[in-house]
Design an enzyme around this catalytic site. Structure first.
Site, PDB file in Angstrom:
ATOM      1  N   TRP A 173       0.799  -1.228   0.000  1.00 21.58           N
ATOM      2  CA  TRP A 173       0.000   0.000   0.000  1.00 21.58           C
ATOM      3  C   TRP A 173       0.831   1.277   0.000  1.00 21.58           C
ATOM      4  CZ3 TRP A 173      -1.244  -3.987   3.517  1.00 21.58           C
ATOM      5  CH2 TRP A 173      -2.342  -4.758   3.143  1.00 21.58           C
ATOM      6  N   HIS A 174       2.054   1.193  -0.445  1.00 21.18           N
ATOM      7  CA  HIS A 174       2.911   2.371  -0.499  1.00 21.18           C
ATOM      8  C   HIS A 174       2.962   2.909  -1.930  1.00 21.18           C
ATOM      9  CE1 HIS A 174       5.177   0.892   3.356  1.00 21.18           C
ATOM     10  NE2 HIS A 174       3.928   1.219   3.581  1.00 21.18           N
TER      11      HIS A 174
END
Length: 574
Positions: free
Chosen positions: A512-513
């Site tokens: 999720w970066h």
């Protein structure tokens, strides 16, 4: 594939950890300036319009309110509506609830990897794992940020939302295992990004409550800021600036939950502007919906082209994540990421433990491991002692509360070098765009993953970690298990069990970066102004070329404060 089965595996690989229900008194901030968009007047005027009240938008808006009148338009709701939802024991529900009113919006990249994007005031800081670590000094210098201002901006954030974690047995064993594996030196507790093994910060307090970027609105001037929730911006409005010979942003159109249209305009002054802070997915999506993007792509969707900008939506990246789940013969604490190994070969090693699931997940999860165990050929693939250890998991699923007796060790690739792109599928801002990350397209990313997985294996085999693994369960059994689980929609290859390269490719998942899509130097200049457009900036992770540090949320909050000060200082000096 059963969606809830996929959700479960997604949770496992994300390290979504939950504490047991805690009894404590939490008082949510009483913001008088936060209202539902249904209460917004048809027409509003402000000095600054911030689109997106997320990890960057909240500190940015709070800072801007010290020198101007600020409007924040957030498409999601408030994390304070039910404080229990942002307590660590409800972490899974907050992150993986797929209802229309949830904090997250699920999507699947064209790579076949399950993903989610935040949809709540506070953004990704509300649904993430809470780890806090600054970017390296090298990263700060390369981006041209003033080091003194960056440091003070980090500190401004840390005073409000960051804490030192409690290092209990599992996290301590991983820390010592990293040192045994040669990830040296030991740097103790620090926010700094330095080679070796360290303990980082967390935005969870001692009672398990998460202090998100929304808490930074406590710094705002309540008389000069308005925040509207469930306000979905449809597009940015432009007019032609004859003097500058370029388009100029002057307002936005947004809808409330009843579908009523509202318009917001910036007061016609030189320094007033619209700032897009909708995240790595939302910001390039909104620019395209507003007519700024690749002309041919916009025309194909019937969008009027304001400016042909081929770099919008390009450079999309997500650092690939791979893990090994480790059942433990001993009880383990519930912990989110607290310790990290920052390697010189370009991989970050982190750990989580004590996975638990609330009542709302028990019915969805029950039977998952039974299903796997009953599939043809699976039972014979594992040794009896291996199946016996996983039987503990199966039995626990019959209870209303599922708690995994063990944990996982996570490897994240730095950067990454591999990039992809984002395209619109529809002209509805509520719909997800098509996103391609091209995991491991660059062979250097794959090399880093392999080295990271080797380090994880060394940690699991270390003396420090020995008490948390079954002595008769070999590493190969853990690898075999991961290859059986539907961690993504990608095909599985027979040689993945014996090739770490293929294992990385077949079991990749998101961390999720996300970043890219509105990159600095291509879509925005060094002041985050959209190139070729007046009165419009993009300030968030979509401007990054690579993820900062081990987790980007610290730097995304920092850059909101940093740029807010830059903008206001210029305004006040004039």
């Amino acid at each position: 594939m059963d969606w809830f089965l996929a959700q479960f595996i997604w949770v496992i690989l994300a390290g979504s950890l939950l504490f047991n229900a805690l009894s404590y008194s939490y008082k949510a901030p009483m913001y008088t300036f936060i209202k539902e968009a249904t209460f917004a007047p048809p027409i509003l005027t402000y000095d600054y319009i911030v689109i997106g009240g997320g990890t960057c938008g909240c500190p940015l808006a709070a800072t801007l309110s010290q020198g101007g009148k600020v409007l924040v338009l957030e498409r999601g709701g408030s994390p304070y509506t039910n404080p229990e939802q942002i307590n660590i024991h409800n972490f899974v529900n907050a992150l993986f609830n797929i209802s229309p009113s949830s904090f997250s919006q699920v999507f699947i990249s064209t790579d076949g990897v399950y993903n989610t994007r935040a949809r709540v005031l506070g953004g990704g800081s509300v649904v993430g794992a809470g780890f806090y670590s600054r970017a390296s000094y090298k990263y700060i210098r390369e981006f041209g940020w003033n080091e003194t201002l960056a440091r003070s901006s980090y500190e401004w954030v840390e005073k409000k939302v960051v804490f030192e974690p409690s290092m209990l047995q599992w996290q301590s064993a991983v820390r010592d295992g990293l040192l045994e594996a040669g990830i040296l030196p030991y740097n103790g507790f620090t926010f700094d990004h330095v080679y070796g093994t360290k303990v980082g910060g967390t935005i969870f307090d001692k009672e398990g409550h998460k202090h998100t970027a929304a808490d930074l609105l406590e710094y705002a001037d309540p008389k000069r800021i308005s925040v509207y929730l469930h306000a979905t911006v449809q597009k940015i409005l432009f007019k032609w600036n004859a003097e500058k010979g370029r388009p100029q942003a002057y307002g936005v159109i947004f809808k409330d939950t009843l579908g009523i249209i509202h318009r917001a305009y910036i007061i016609s002054k030189v320094d007033n502007e619209i700032i897009v802070s909708a995240g790595a997915i939302g910001s390039p999506q909104l620019l395209m919906l507003s007519g700024i993007g690749p002309a041919n792509h916009l025309k194909a969707l019937g969008i009027q082209v304001v400016m042909d900008q081929p770099f919008v939506g390009q450079g999309m990246a997500d650092s690939p994540k791979n893990v090994l789940v480790v059942p433990s013969p001993l009880p383990v604490e519930l912990s989110v990421i607290e310790t990290v190994g920052i390697t010189k070969f370009g991989s970050f090693i982190q750990a989580l433990s004590g996975l638990s699931f609330g009542y709302s997940f028990s019915d969805k999860l029950r039977g998952i491991f039974e299903l796997l165990s009953n599939q043809s050929g699976i039972s014979s693939k594992f040794r009896p002692e291996t199946m016996e250890s996983f039987a503990d998991i199966i039995r626990s699923l019959t209870n209303p509360i599922f708690k995994f007796k063990g944990g996982m060790i996570v490897e994240k690739v730095m950067g990454p070098r591999s990039t992809g792109h984002l395209e619109l599928l529809t002209t509805n801002p509520n719909d997800n765009p098509s996103v391609t990350f091209n995991y491991f397209k660059d062979p250097e990313d794959l090399r880093m993953c392999v080295e990271g997985m080797k380090t994880i294996i060394n940690v699991i085999n270390s003396k420090a970690f020995s008490r948390f693994r079954y002595k008769n369960m070999p590493i190969q059994a853990l690898i075999d298990l991961m290859l059986l689980l539907p961690v993504n929609l990608r095909p599985k290859h027979p040689n993945a069990a014996f090739s770490l390269e293929q294992y990385c490719i077949d079991t990749v998942s998101t961390i999720w970066h996300y970043h890219g899509g509105c990159q600095s130097g291509k879509v925005v200049d060094h002041n985050y102004k959209v190139i070729g457009v007046e009165a419009l900036r993009v300030i968030d992770g979509s401007t990054f070329y690579r993820t900062p540090g081990t987790n980007p949320q610290a730097t995304i909050m920092m850059i909101g404060r940093y740029m807010g000060q830059q903008i206001i200082n210029k305004r006040l000096s004039q």
